[in-house]
Design an enzyme around this catalytic site. Sequence first.
Site: not given
Length: 525
Positions: A282-284, A287
Amino acid sequence: MWQLKEQPILNFKKLDKISTMSERKVRVRFAPSPTGALHIGGVRTALYNYLFARQHGGDLIFRIEDTDSNRFVPGAEEYIIESFKWLGIKFDEGVSFGGNYGPYRQSERRDIYKKYVQVLLDNGKAYIAFDTPEELDAKRKEIPNFQYDASTRTSMRNSLTMSKGEVDQLIAEGKQYVVRFKIEPNEDVHVHDLIRGEVVINSSILDDKVLYKSADELPTYHLANIVDDHLMEVSHVIRGEEWLPSAPLHVLLYRAFGWEDTMPQFAHLPLLLKPDGNGKLSKRDGDRLGFPVFPLEWHDPKTGEVSSGYRESGYLPEAVINFLALLGWNPGNDQEIMSMDELIKLFDLHRCSKAGAKFDYEKGKWFNHEYILMKSDEEIATLFMPILREHGIEAPMETVVTVVGLMKGRVSFIKELWDTCKFFFVAPTEYDEKTVKKRWKEDSAERMTELADLLESLDDFSLAHQEEVVMKWIEDKGYHLGNIMNAFRLTLVGEGKGPHMFDISAVLGKEETVRRMRRAIEVLK
Ligand code: GLU
Protein backbone atom coordinates in the site's frame (compact mmCIF):
# COMPACT_ATOMS: atom_id res chain seq x y z
CA MET A 1 -14.98 -13.86 -37.69
CA TRP A 2 -16.46 -12.81 -34.41
CA GLN A 3 -19.36 -10.50 -34.08
CA LEU A 4 -18.43 -7.09 -35.36
CA LYS A 5 -19.66 -3.96 -33.70
CA GLU A 6 -21.60 -2.99 -36.83
CA GLN A 7 -23.76 -6.06 -36.50
CA PRO A 8 -27.22 -5.59 -35.02
CA ILE A 9 -26.90 -5.84 -31.27
CA LEU A 10 -29.77 -8.29 -30.97
CA ASN A 11 -27.97 -10.86 -33.03
CA PHE A 12 -27.34 -13.74 -30.65
CA LYS A 13 -26.36 -16.15 -33.36
CA LYS A 14 -23.72 -18.68 -32.31
CA LEU A 15 -20.50 -17.97 -34.07
CA ASP A 16 -17.88 -20.34 -35.28
CA LYS A 17 -15.90 -21.27 -32.18
CA ILE A 18 -12.24 -21.94 -31.32
CA SER A 19 -10.86 -21.62 -34.86
CA THR A 20 -11.70 -17.93 -34.87
CA MET A 21 -10.13 -17.56 -31.46
CA SER A 22 -6.67 -18.50 -32.60
CA GLU A 23 -6.83 -16.21 -35.63
CA ARG A 24 -8.05 -13.38 -33.56
CA LYS A 25 -5.87 -10.32 -33.49
CA VAL A 26 -4.39 -9.63 -30.09
CA ARG A 27 -6.01 -6.52 -28.65
CA VAL A 28 -5.47 -5.71 -25.01
CA ARG A 29 -6.31 -2.72 -22.91
CA PHE A 30 -5.24 -0.88 -19.83
CA ALA A 31 -8.35 0.64 -18.30
CA PRO A 32 -7.65 2.72 -15.21
CA SER A 33 -10.22 4.68 -13.27
CA PRO A 34 -8.99 8.24 -12.81
CA THR A 35 -9.26 8.20 -9.03
CA GLY A 36 -5.77 9.45 -8.17
CA ALA A 37 -2.15 8.62 -8.83
CA LEU A 38 -1.43 5.38 -10.62
CA HIS A 39 -0.19 2.76 -8.15
CA ILE A 40 2.99 0.91 -9.10
CA GLY A 41 0.90 -2.31 -9.34
CA GLY A 42 -1.16 -0.64 -12.06
CA VAL A 43 2.03 0.26 -13.86
CA ARG A 44 3.03 -3.40 -13.83
CA THR A 45 -0.39 -4.39 -15.23
CA ALA A 46 0.04 -1.89 -18.06
CA LEU A 47 3.58 -3.13 -18.68
CA TYR A 48 2.49 -6.77 -19.00
CA ASN A 49 -0.28 -5.72 -21.39
CA TYR A 50 2.26 -3.75 -23.41
CA LEU A 51 4.75 -6.64 -23.57
CA PHE A 52 2.00 -9.05 -24.56
CA ALA A 53 0.66 -6.74 -27.28
CA ARG A 54 4.09 -6.04 -28.76
CA GLN A 55 5.08 -9.70 -28.71
CA HIS A 56 1.98 -10.68 -30.66
CA GLY A 57 1.96 -7.73 -33.03
CA GLY A 58 -1.26 -6.63 -31.37
CA ASP A 59 -2.76 -3.38 -30.14
CA LEU A 60 -2.72 -1.82 -26.71
CA ILE A 61 -5.70 0.38 -25.88
CA PHE A 62 -5.84 3.10 -23.24
CA ARG A 63 -9.38 3.36 -21.88
CA ILE A 64 -10.51 5.63 -19.08
CA GLU A 65 -13.14 4.05 -16.83
CA ASP A 66 -14.71 7.09 -15.27
CA THR A 67 -18.32 6.08 -14.73
CA ASP A 68 -18.05 6.55 -10.99
CA SER A 69 -18.24 10.33 -10.85
CA ASN A 70 -17.91 10.38 -7.04
CA ARG A 71 -14.40 9.02 -7.25
CA PHE A 72 -13.22 11.20 -10.13
CA VAL A 73 -10.03 13.13 -9.35
CA PRO A 74 -9.00 15.97 -11.66
CA GLY A 75 -5.53 15.59 -13.11
CA ALA A 76 -5.41 11.83 -12.65
CA GLU A 77 -5.84 11.07 -16.35
CA GLU A 78 -3.05 13.45 -17.37
CA TYR A 79 -0.86 12.02 -14.64
CA ILE A 80 -1.35 8.48 -15.93
CA ILE A 81 -0.55 9.50 -19.51
CA GLU A 82 2.60 11.31 -18.42
CA SER A 83 3.70 8.33 -16.35
CA PHE A 84 3.61 6.01 -19.35
CA LYS A 85 5.36 8.53 -21.52
CA TRP A 86 8.19 8.66 -19.01
CA LEU A 87 8.34 4.87 -18.74
CA GLY A 88 8.30 4.27 -22.49
CA ILE A 89 5.05 2.26 -22.50
CA LYS A 90 3.34 3.20 -25.74
CA PHE A 91 -0.34 2.84 -26.56
CA ASP A 92 -1.72 2.24 -30.02
CA GLU A 93 -5.10 3.80 -29.43
CA GLY A 94 -7.22 5.31 -26.73
CA VAL A 95 -7.72 8.52 -24.80
CA SER A 96 -5.22 11.07 -26.21
CA PHE A 97 -3.95 8.52 -28.76
CA GLY A 98 -6.93 8.33 -31.15
CA GLY A 99 -8.21 5.20 -32.89
CA ASN A 100 -11.26 3.75 -34.59
CA TYR A 101 -13.10 2.40 -31.57
CA GLY A 102 -13.65 5.65 -29.68
CA PRO A 103 -14.64 7.48 -27.70
CA TYR A 104 -12.31 5.82 -25.23
CA ARG A 105 -13.47 7.71 -22.16
CA GLN A 106 -16.45 5.89 -20.67
CA SER A 107 -18.21 9.06 -19.56
CA GLU A 108 -18.48 9.89 -23.27
CA ARG A 109 -20.15 6.58 -24.11
CA ARG A 110 -23.41 6.95 -22.18
CA ASP A 111 -25.67 6.35 -25.18
CA ILE A 112 -23.85 3.17 -26.08
CA TYR A 113 -24.33 1.72 -22.61
CA LYS A 114 -27.99 2.71 -22.50
CA LYS A 115 -28.57 0.76 -25.67
CA TYR A 116 -26.96 -2.35 -24.22
CA VAL A 117 -28.78 -2.07 -20.90
CA GLN A 118 -31.98 -2.04 -22.94
CA VAL A 119 -30.88 -5.20 -24.75
CA LEU A 120 -30.55 -7.02 -21.43
CA LEU A 121 -33.91 -5.70 -20.24
CA ASP A 122 -35.62 -6.73 -23.48
CA ASN A 123 -34.18 -10.22 -23.22
CA GLY A 124 -35.17 -10.70 -19.64
CA LYS A 125 -31.55 -10.87 -18.48
CA ALA A 126 -31.93 -7.79 -16.34
CA TYR A 127 -34.68 -5.99 -14.50
CA ILE A 128 -35.51 -2.59 -13.07
CA ALA A 129 -35.46 -2.12 -9.30
CA PHE A 130 -36.89 0.81 -7.33
CA ASP A 131 -35.79 -0.14 -3.82
CA THR A 132 -34.51 2.93 -2.05
CA PRO A 133 -31.35 2.84 0.06
CA GLU A 134 -33.56 2.98 3.16
CA GLU A 135 -35.62 0.00 2.01
CA LEU A 136 -32.47 -1.95 1.29
CA ASP A 137 -31.10 -1.09 4.73
CA ALA A 138 -34.32 -2.26 6.34
CA LYS A 139 -34.04 -5.57 4.48
CA ARG A 140 -30.44 -6.00 5.61
CA LYS A 141 -31.58 -5.60 9.19
CA GLU A 142 -34.49 -7.96 8.75
CA ILE A 143 -32.63 -10.76 6.92
CA PRO A 144 -29.15 -11.78 8.12
CA ASN A 145 -26.59 -11.77 5.28
CA PHE A 146 -29.17 -10.29 2.96
CA GLN A 147 -28.23 -10.48 -0.69
CA TYR A 148 -30.29 -9.19 -3.61
CA ASP A 149 -30.61 -12.40 -5.60
CA ALA A 150 -32.95 -15.15 -6.81
CA SER A 151 -33.95 -15.95 -3.24
CA THR A 152 -34.92 -12.40 -2.31
CA ARG A 153 -35.76 -10.50 -5.49
CA THR A 154 -39.34 -11.74 -5.45
CA SER A 155 -39.93 -9.82 -2.24
CA MET A 156 -38.43 -6.56 -3.47
CA ARG A 157 -39.80 -3.59 -5.43
CA ASN A 158 -38.77 -4.36 -8.97
CA SER A 159 -40.09 -5.02 -12.45
CA LEU A 160 -40.33 -8.73 -11.65
CA THR A 161 -42.78 -8.14 -8.82
CA MET A 162 -44.64 -5.15 -10.27
CA SER A 163 -46.86 -4.81 -13.31
CA LYS A 164 -45.53 -3.17 -16.43
CA GLY A 165 -48.03 -0.36 -15.96
CA GLU A 166 -46.76 0.32 -12.45
CA VAL A 167 -43.15 0.33 -13.58
CA ASP A 168 -43.83 2.67 -16.48
CA GLN A 169 -45.82 4.92 -14.20
CA LEU A 170 -42.97 5.21 -11.67
CA ILE A 171 -40.43 5.93 -14.38
CA ALA A 172 -42.75 8.54 -15.91
CA GLU A 173 -43.00 10.18 -12.48
CA GLY A 174 -39.23 10.46 -12.42
CA LYS A 175 -38.61 7.86 -9.69
CA GLN A 176 -34.98 6.83 -9.57
CA TYR A 177 -34.17 3.21 -10.30
CA VAL A 178 -31.34 0.86 -10.99
CA VAL A 179 -31.06 -1.96 -13.49
CA ARG A 180 -29.94 -5.22 -11.94
CA PHE A 181 -28.46 -8.29 -13.61
CA LYS A 182 -30.75 -11.29 -13.18
CA ILE A 183 -28.40 -14.05 -12.14
CA GLU A 184 -29.75 -17.59 -12.42
CA PRO A 185 -28.92 -19.53 -9.26
CA ASN A 186 -27.20 -22.90 -8.83
CA GLU A 187 -25.05 -22.85 -11.86
CA ASP A 188 -21.32 -23.51 -11.94
CA VAL A 189 -19.59 -20.66 -13.69
CA HIS A 190 -16.21 -21.52 -15.20
CA VAL A 191 -13.58 -18.88 -15.67
CA HIS A 192 -10.62 -20.03 -17.65
CA ASP A 193 -7.65 -18.02 -16.48
CA LEU A 194 -4.35 -18.20 -18.36
CA ILE A 195 -2.40 -17.89 -15.12
CA ARG A 196 -4.67 -19.63 -12.62
CA GLY A 197 -6.26 -22.28 -14.79
CA GLU A 198 -9.92 -23.14 -14.32
CA VAL A 199 -11.71 -21.16 -11.61
CA VAL A 200 -15.22 -22.41 -10.82
CA ILE A 201 -17.77 -20.68 -8.65
CA ASN A 202 -21.46 -21.29 -8.09
CA SER A 203 -23.72 -18.51 -9.33
CA SER A 204 -25.77 -18.65 -6.11
CA ILE A 205 -23.08 -16.77 -4.24
CA LEU A 206 -23.37 -13.83 -6.64
CA ASP A 207 -25.82 -11.01 -6.08
CA ASP A 208 -27.89 -9.34 -8.77
CA LYS A 209 -25.31 -6.68 -9.51
CA VAL A 210 -26.40 -3.16 -10.33
CA LEU A 211 -25.52 -2.50 -13.96
CA TYR A 212 -27.00 0.95 -14.43
CA LYS A 213 -28.23 3.85 -12.30
CA SER A 214 -30.90 6.23 -13.54
CA ALA A 215 -29.70 8.90 -11.11
CA ASP A 216 -26.59 9.70 -13.13
CA GLU A 217 -27.65 7.85 -16.28
CA LEU A 218 -24.45 5.91 -16.12
CA PRO A 219 -23.64 2.22 -16.10
CA THR A 220 -21.57 0.67 -13.33
CA TYR A 221 -18.06 -0.61 -13.89
CA HIS A 222 -19.20 -4.15 -14.74
CA LEU A 223 -21.51 -3.29 -17.60
CA ALA A 224 -19.31 -0.60 -19.12
CA ASN A 225 -16.24 -2.82 -18.87
CA ILE A 226 -17.87 -5.77 -20.66
CA VAL A 227 -19.59 -3.71 -23.35
CA ASP A 228 -16.37 -1.86 -24.12
CA ASP A 229 -14.18 -4.94 -24.17
CA HIS A 230 -16.65 -6.42 -26.63
CA LEU A 231 -17.01 -3.37 -28.86
CA MET A 232 -13.28 -2.67 -28.80
CA GLU A 233 -12.66 -6.30 -29.79
CA VAL A 234 -10.45 -6.98 -26.80
CA SER A 235 -8.92 -10.44 -27.06
CA HIS A 236 -7.24 -10.74 -23.65
CA VAL A 237 -8.04 -9.16 -20.33
CA ILE A 238 -4.81 -8.95 -18.33
CA ARG A 239 -5.44 -7.27 -15.00
CA GLY A 240 -4.74 -7.38 -11.29
CA GLU A 241 -5.84 -10.19 -9.03
CA GLU A 242 -8.28 -7.87 -7.28
CA TRP A 243 -10.58 -8.25 -10.30
CA LEU A 244 -10.69 -12.05 -10.18
CA PRO A 245 -13.84 -12.08 -8.00
CA SER A 246 -15.62 -10.07 -10.73
CA ALA A 247 -14.66 -12.50 -13.48
CA PRO A 248 -17.55 -14.99 -13.03
CA LEU A 249 -20.02 -12.13 -13.23
CA HIS A 250 -18.28 -10.93 -16.38
CA VAL A 251 -18.52 -14.39 -17.92
CA LEU A 252 -22.25 -14.41 -17.19
CA LEU A 253 -22.62 -10.97 -18.77
CA TYR A 254 -20.87 -12.08 -21.96
CA ARG A 255 -23.27 -14.99 -22.05
CA ALA A 256 -26.31 -12.80 -21.42
CA PHE A 257 -25.35 -10.71 -24.42
CA GLY A 258 -24.64 -13.81 -26.50
CA TRP A 259 -21.00 -12.84 -26.87
CA GLU A 260 -19.38 -15.90 -25.31
CA ASP A 261 -17.64 -16.84 -28.55
CA THR A 262 -15.66 -13.64 -28.58
CA MET A 263 -15.19 -13.45 -24.87
CA PRO A 264 -11.64 -12.30 -24.08
CA GLN A 265 -9.26 -14.69 -22.39
CA PHE A 266 -8.58 -13.77 -18.80
CA ALA A 267 -5.25 -13.51 -17.01
CA HIS A 268 -5.29 -12.23 -13.43
CA LEU A 269 -1.87 -11.10 -12.29
CA PRO A 270 -0.50 -11.83 -8.83
CA LEU A 271 -0.73 -9.18 -6.13
CA LEU A 272 2.21 -7.01 -5.21
CA LEU A 273 2.93 -7.74 -1.56
CA LYS A 274 4.52 -5.69 1.19
CA PRO A 275 8.31 -6.12 1.42
CA ASP A 276 7.87 -8.58 4.31
CA GLY A 277 5.31 -10.53 2.31
CA ASN A 278 2.42 -9.92 4.70
CA GLY A 279 -0.46 -8.41 2.79
CA LYS A 280 -0.95 -6.13 -0.16
CA LEU A 281 1.54 -3.35 -0.88
CA SER A 282 0.00 0.00 0.00
CA LYS A 283 0.93 3.63 -0.19
CA ARG A 284 1.44 3.58 3.57
CA ASP A 285 4.20 0.95 3.23
CA GLY A 286 6.00 3.35 0.92
CA ASP A 287 5.66 6.21 3.41
CA ARG A 288 6.71 3.97 6.28
CA LEU A 289 9.72 2.38 4.59
CA GLY A 290 10.72 5.37 2.49
CA PHE A 291 10.15 4.32 -1.10
CA PRO A 292 7.77 5.58 -3.77
CA VAL A 293 4.70 3.57 -4.80
CA PHE A 294 3.86 5.95 -7.65
CA PRO A 295 5.73 6.41 -10.93
CA LEU A 296 5.74 10.22 -10.72
CA GLU A 297 5.41 12.60 -7.83
CA TRP A 298 1.73 13.15 -7.11
CA HIS A 299 0.09 16.24 -5.70
CA ASP A 300 -3.29 15.25 -4.37
CA PRO A 301 -5.65 18.05 -5.44
CA LYS A 302 -8.06 17.33 -2.57
CA THR A 303 -5.75 16.94 0.41
CA GLY A 304 -2.75 18.85 -0.94
CA GLU A 305 -0.62 15.89 0.10
CA VAL A 306 2.51 15.25 -1.97
CA SER A 307 3.61 11.65 -2.58
CA SER A 308 7.02 10.79 -3.95
CA GLY A 309 7.52 9.28 -7.39
CA TYR A 310 10.13 7.07 -8.98
CA ARG A 311 11.03 9.75 -11.50
CA GLU A 312 11.65 12.47 -8.92
CA SER A 313 13.47 10.01 -6.65
CA GLY A 314 16.10 9.60 -9.33
CA TYR A 315 15.14 6.33 -10.98
CA LEU A 316 15.92 5.67 -14.59
CA PRO A 317 12.75 4.57 -16.40
CA GLU A 318 14.53 1.53 -17.85
CA ALA A 319 15.42 0.37 -14.35
CA VAL A 320 11.83 0.74 -13.15
CA ILE A 321 10.57 -1.26 -16.14
CA ASN A 322 13.09 -4.04 -15.59
CA PHE A 323 12.36 -4.17 -11.86
CA LEU A 324 8.57 -4.29 -12.35
CA ALA A 325 8.76 -6.89 -15.11
CA LEU A 326 10.24 -9.34 -12.63
CA LEU A 327 7.61 -8.78 -9.96
CA GLY A 328 5.37 -11.72 -10.76
CA TRP A 329 7.13 -13.08 -13.82
CA ASN A 330 10.54 -14.53 -14.65
CA PRO A 331 12.12 -15.68 -17.90
CA GLY A 332 12.68 -19.22 -16.59
CA ASN A 333 16.35 -18.71 -15.81
CA ASP A 334 18.22 -16.34 -13.55
CA GLN A 335 18.65 -13.57 -16.09
CA GLU A 336 17.78 -10.30 -14.40
CA ILE A 337 18.90 -7.45 -16.62
CA MET A 338 16.60 -7.18 -19.63
CA SER A 339 15.90 -4.30 -21.97
CA MET A 340 12.35 -3.56 -23.12
CA ASP A 341 13.09 -5.34 -26.41
CA GLU A 342 14.31 -8.43 -24.60
CA LEU A 343 11.29 -8.37 -22.31
CA ILE A 344 9.02 -8.23 -25.35
CA LYS A 345 10.73 -11.33 -26.72
CA LEU A 346 10.81 -13.27 -23.46
CA PHE A 347 7.56 -12.35 -21.73
CA ASP A 348 5.17 -15.24 -21.27
CA LEU A 349 1.85 -15.06 -19.44
CA HIS A 350 2.17 -18.74 -18.61
CA ARG A 351 5.28 -17.98 -16.62
CA CYS A 352 3.50 -15.48 -14.39
CA SER A 353 3.19 -16.70 -10.83
CA LYS A 354 -0.08 -17.25 -9.03
CA ALA A 355 1.47 -16.34 -5.70
CA GLY A 356 1.88 -12.70 -4.77
CA ALA A 357 5.19 -11.01 -5.54
CA LYS A 358 7.10 -9.42 -2.66
CA PHE A 359 8.03 -5.84 -3.34
CA ASP A 360 11.76 -5.82 -2.73
CA TYR A 361 12.68 -2.18 -2.77
CA GLU A 362 16.40 -2.83 -2.29
CA LYS A 363 16.29 -4.79 -5.51
CA GLY A 364 14.82 -1.74 -7.21
CA LYS A 365 17.83 0.29 -6.10
CA TRP A 366 20.14 -2.42 -7.35
CA PHE A 367 18.51 -2.25 -10.79
CA ASN A 368 19.01 1.49 -10.86
CA HIS A 369 22.69 1.07 -10.00
CA GLU A 370 23.09 -1.50 -12.78
CA TYR A 371 21.41 0.78 -15.32
CA ILE A 372 23.62 3.70 -14.29
CA LEU A 373 26.64 1.47 -14.93
CA MET A 374 25.29 0.41 -18.32
CA LYS A 375 24.70 3.94 -19.53
CA SER A 376 27.57 5.85 -21.10
CA ASP A 377 29.46 8.40 -19.03
CA GLU A 378 28.15 11.09 -21.40
CA GLU A 379 24.50 10.15 -20.76
CA ILE A 380 24.98 10.15 -17.01
CA ALA A 381 26.94 13.41 -17.18
CA THR A 382 24.05 15.03 -19.06
CA LEU A 383 21.68 13.98 -16.28
CA PHE A 384 24.15 15.13 -13.62
CA MET A 385 24.71 18.58 -15.16
CA PRO A 386 21.44 20.10 -13.87
CA ILE A 387 22.24 18.85 -10.35
CA LEU A 388 25.64 20.53 -10.56
CA ARG A 389 23.99 23.74 -11.71
CA GLU A 390 21.59 23.58 -8.78
CA HIS A 391 24.67 23.71 -6.60
CA GLY A 392 26.01 26.65 -8.51
CA ILE A 393 28.64 24.70 -10.43
CA GLU A 394 29.32 25.46 -14.08
CA ALA A 395 31.81 22.83 -15.17
CA PRO A 396 32.88 21.87 -18.70
CA MET A 397 31.09 18.78 -20.01
CA GLU A 398 34.43 17.08 -20.60
CA THR A 399 35.34 17.32 -16.92
CA VAL A 400 31.93 16.10 -15.79
CA VAL A 401 32.18 13.10 -18.12
CA THR A 402 35.57 12.19 -16.63
CA VAL A 403 34.32 12.58 -13.06
CA VAL A 404 31.22 10.49 -13.81
CA GLY A 405 33.39 7.79 -15.33
CA LEU A 406 35.46 7.66 -12.14
CA MET A 407 32.55 7.73 -9.71
CA LYS A 408 29.34 6.26 -11.15
CA GLY A 409 30.15 2.78 -9.89
CA ARG A 410 29.69 4.07 -6.36
CA VAL A 411 26.10 5.27 -6.56
CA SER A 412 22.57 3.92 -6.97
CA PHE A 413 21.11 7.29 -7.96
CA ILE A 414 22.45 10.10 -10.09
CA LYS A 415 21.69 12.63 -7.38
CA GLU A 416 24.02 10.72 -5.03
CA LEU A 417 26.83 11.73 -7.40
CA TRP A 418 26.83 15.20 -5.87
CA ASP A 419 27.85 14.06 -2.41
CA THR A 420 30.22 11.49 -3.84
CA CYS A 421 31.98 13.86 -6.25
CA LYS A 422 31.54 17.38 -5.00
CA PHE A 423 35.22 17.65 -3.98
CA PHE A 424 36.04 17.67 -7.69
CA PHE A 425 34.16 20.94 -8.02
CA VAL A 426 34.47 22.61 -4.63
CA ALA A 427 37.72 22.93 -2.69
CA PRO A 428 37.53 21.69 0.90
CA THR A 429 37.03 24.43 3.47
CA GLU A 430 37.34 22.06 6.38
CA TYR A 431 39.41 18.97 7.01
CA ASP A 432 37.85 15.93 8.58
CA GLU A 433 39.07 15.79 12.15
CA LYS A 434 39.46 12.02 12.42
CA THR A 435 41.34 11.82 9.16
CA VAL A 436 43.63 14.66 10.19
CA LYS A 437 44.41 12.95 13.46
CA LYS A 438 45.23 9.71 11.73
CA ARG A 439 46.82 10.85 8.48
CA TRP A 440 48.47 14.21 9.06
CA LYS A 441 51.88 13.41 10.52
CA GLU A 442 54.46 15.67 12.05
CA ASP A 443 56.35 15.95 8.79
CA SER A 444 53.29 16.15 6.54
CA ALA A 445 53.40 19.92 6.09
CA GLU A 446 57.02 19.75 5.01
CA ARG A 447 56.43 16.81 2.67
CA MET A 448 53.39 18.40 1.10
CA THR A 449 55.29 21.63 0.49
CA GLU A 450 57.95 19.62 -1.33
CA LEU A 451 55.29 17.79 -3.31
CA ALA A 452 53.45 20.99 -4.19
CA ASP A 453 56.69 22.50 -5.45
CA LEU A 454 57.40 19.40 -7.46
CA LEU A 455 53.93 19.34 -9.04
CA GLU A 456 54.09 23.05 -9.76
CA SER A 457 57.27 22.52 -11.74
CA LEU A 458 55.65 20.02 -14.09
CA ASP A 459 54.81 21.09 -17.62
CA ASP A 460 53.01 17.89 -18.38
CA PHE A 461 50.28 17.44 -15.78
CA SER A 462 48.80 14.31 -17.28
CA LEU A 463 47.86 11.51 -14.93
CA ALA A 464 50.62 9.23 -16.20
CA HIS A 465 53.35 11.81 -16.03
CA GLN A 466 52.43 13.02 -12.55
CA GLU A 467 52.36 9.48 -11.29
CA GLU A 468 55.74 8.67 -12.75
CA VAL A 469 57.45 11.77 -11.37
CA VAL A 470 55.88 11.54 -7.93
CA MET A 471 56.63 7.84 -7.53
CA LYS A 472 60.24 8.41 -8.46
CA TRP A 473 60.49 11.31 -6.00
CA ILE A 474 59.07 9.13 -3.18
CA GLU A 475 61.51 6.38 -4.01
CA ASP A 476 64.56 8.64 -4.33
CA LYS A 477 63.81 10.25 -1.00
CA GLY A 478 62.93 6.99 0.67
CA TYR A 479 59.56 8.36 1.85
CA HIS A 480 56.69 6.23 3.04
CA LEU A 481 54.29 5.88 0.12
CA GLY A 482 51.17 5.52 2.26
CA ASN A 483 51.93 8.53 4.41
CA ILE A 484 52.53 10.75 1.40
CA MET A 485 49.41 9.63 -0.43
CA ASN A 486 47.16 9.93 2.64
CA ALA A 487 48.32 13.46 3.33
CA PHE A 488 48.04 14.35 -0.35
CA ARG A 489 44.43 13.07 -0.37
CA LEU A 490 43.58 15.06 2.72
CA THR A 491 44.80 18.28 1.10
CA LEU A 492 42.76 17.82 -2.06
CA VAL A 493 39.59 16.13 -0.76
CA GLY A 494 39.42 17.23 2.87
CA GLU A 495 38.85 13.67 4.01
CA GLY A 496 40.09 10.15 3.47
CA LYS A 497 37.85 9.03 0.60
CA GLY A 498 37.83 9.21 -3.18
CA PRO A 499 39.29 7.46 -6.20
CA HIS A 500 42.95 7.08 -7.19
CA MET A 501 44.93 10.21 -6.19
CA PHE A 502 46.32 11.08 -9.58
CA ASP A 503 42.87 10.74 -11.12
CA ILE A 504 41.78 13.50 -8.77
CA SER A 505 44.75 15.79 -9.34
CA ALA A 506 44.56 15.29 -13.12
CA VAL A 507 40.91 16.39 -13.14
CA LEU A 508 41.64 19.36 -10.86
CA GLY A 509 44.59 20.49 -12.97
CA LYS A 510 47.89 21.89 -11.80
CA GLU A 511 46.77 25.25 -10.56
CA GLU A 512 43.87 24.02 -8.45
CA THR A 513 45.86 21.06 -7.10
CA VAL A 514 48.73 23.23 -5.92
CA ARG A 515 46.36 25.89 -4.57
CA ARG A 516 44.48 23.29 -2.50
CA MET A 517 47.73 21.82 -1.20
CA ARG A 518 49.15 25.14 -0.07
CA ARG A 519 45.92 26.09 1.61
CA ALA A 520 45.75 22.80 3.52
CA ILE A 521 49.35 23.19 4.65
CA GLU A 522 48.48 26.68 5.90
CA VAL A 523 45.46 25.45 7.85
CA LEU A 524 46.86 22.18 9.19
CA LYS A 525 50.44 22.99 10.11
N1 GLU B 1 -11.22 0.28 -14.17
C1 GLU B 1 -10.64 -0.90 -13.60
C2 GLU B 1 -9.40 -0.48 -12.82
O1 GLU B 1 -9.36 0.62 -12.37
C3 GLU B 1 -10.32 -1.87 -14.73
C4 GLU B 1 -10.29 -3.29 -14.31
C5 GLU B 1 -10.15 -4.15 -15.55
O2 GLU B 1 -9.06 -4.14 -16.12
O3 GLU B 1 -11.12 -4.80 -15.93
O4 GLU B 1 -8.47 -1.21 -12.63
